[in-house]
Design a protein around this motif. Sequence first.
Motif, mmCIF file in Angstrom:
data_model
loop_
_atom_site.group_PDB
_atom_site.id
_atom_site.type_symbol
_atom_site.label_atom_id
_atom_site.label_comp_id
_atom_site.label_asym_id
_atom_site.label_seq_id
_atom_site.Cartn_x
_atom_site.Cartn_y
_atom_site.Cartn_z
ATOM 1 N N UNK A 28 0.812 -1.224 0.000
ATOM 2 C CA UNK A 28 0.000 0.000 0.000
ATOM 3 C C UNK A 28 0.847 1.277 0.000
ATOM 4 N N UNK A 29 2.142 1.139 -0.242
ATOM 5 C CA UNK A 29 2.991 2.328 -0.147
ATOM 6 C C UNK A 29 2.644 3.385 -1.199
ATOM 7 N N UNK A 30 2.128 2.971 -2.354
ATOM 8 C CA UNK A 30 1.758 3.931 -3.396
ATOM 9 C C UNK A 30 0.260 4.226 -3.435
ATOM 10 N N UNK A 31 -0.451 3.725 -2.454
ATOM 11 C CA UNK A 31 -1.904 3.902 -2.420
ATOM 12 C C UNK A 31 -2.251 5.256 -1.807
ATOM 13 N N UNK A 32 -3.186 5.927 -2.430
ATOM 14 C CA UNK A 32 -3.628 7.219 -1.908
ATOM 15 C C UNK A 32 -4.428 7.004 -0.622
ATOM 16 N N UNK A 33 -4.314 7.950 0.300
ATOM 17 C CA UNK A 33 -4.973 7.798 1.611
ATOM 18 C C UNK A 33 -6.477 7.526 1.543
ATOM 19 N N UNK A 34 -7.175 8.131 0.597
ATOM 20 C CA UNK A 34 -8.620 7.916 0.525
ATOM 21 C C UNK A 34 -8.969 6.470 0.168
#
Length: 82
Positions: A28-34
């Motif tokens: 999830x390191x490149x996943x946007x917070x939303x």
Amino acid sequence: MIDKLYRRASQQIVDLEIELDKHLAMDTKDTQPQFLFPLYQKIEVIIDRIVMLRARRQFIVNNLIDDIGEIEEYERKKTNNH
């Protein structure tokens, strides 16, 4: 019947633990917070279900022990009276 309930709860726990592992292993390191919040919610739901099923399984075990104890006591009294 109790053994079937126990096995069913145990299998459901195993299935949920596998699903939980998949979610926790996601990169999830490149996943946007939303997009992380729904994942966290899903993980929380899975954990809650595992906890509930473990409690149910323990309840089944406790009742099984009580039932076996009652049956043994009944059989012992029945044997001693004859």
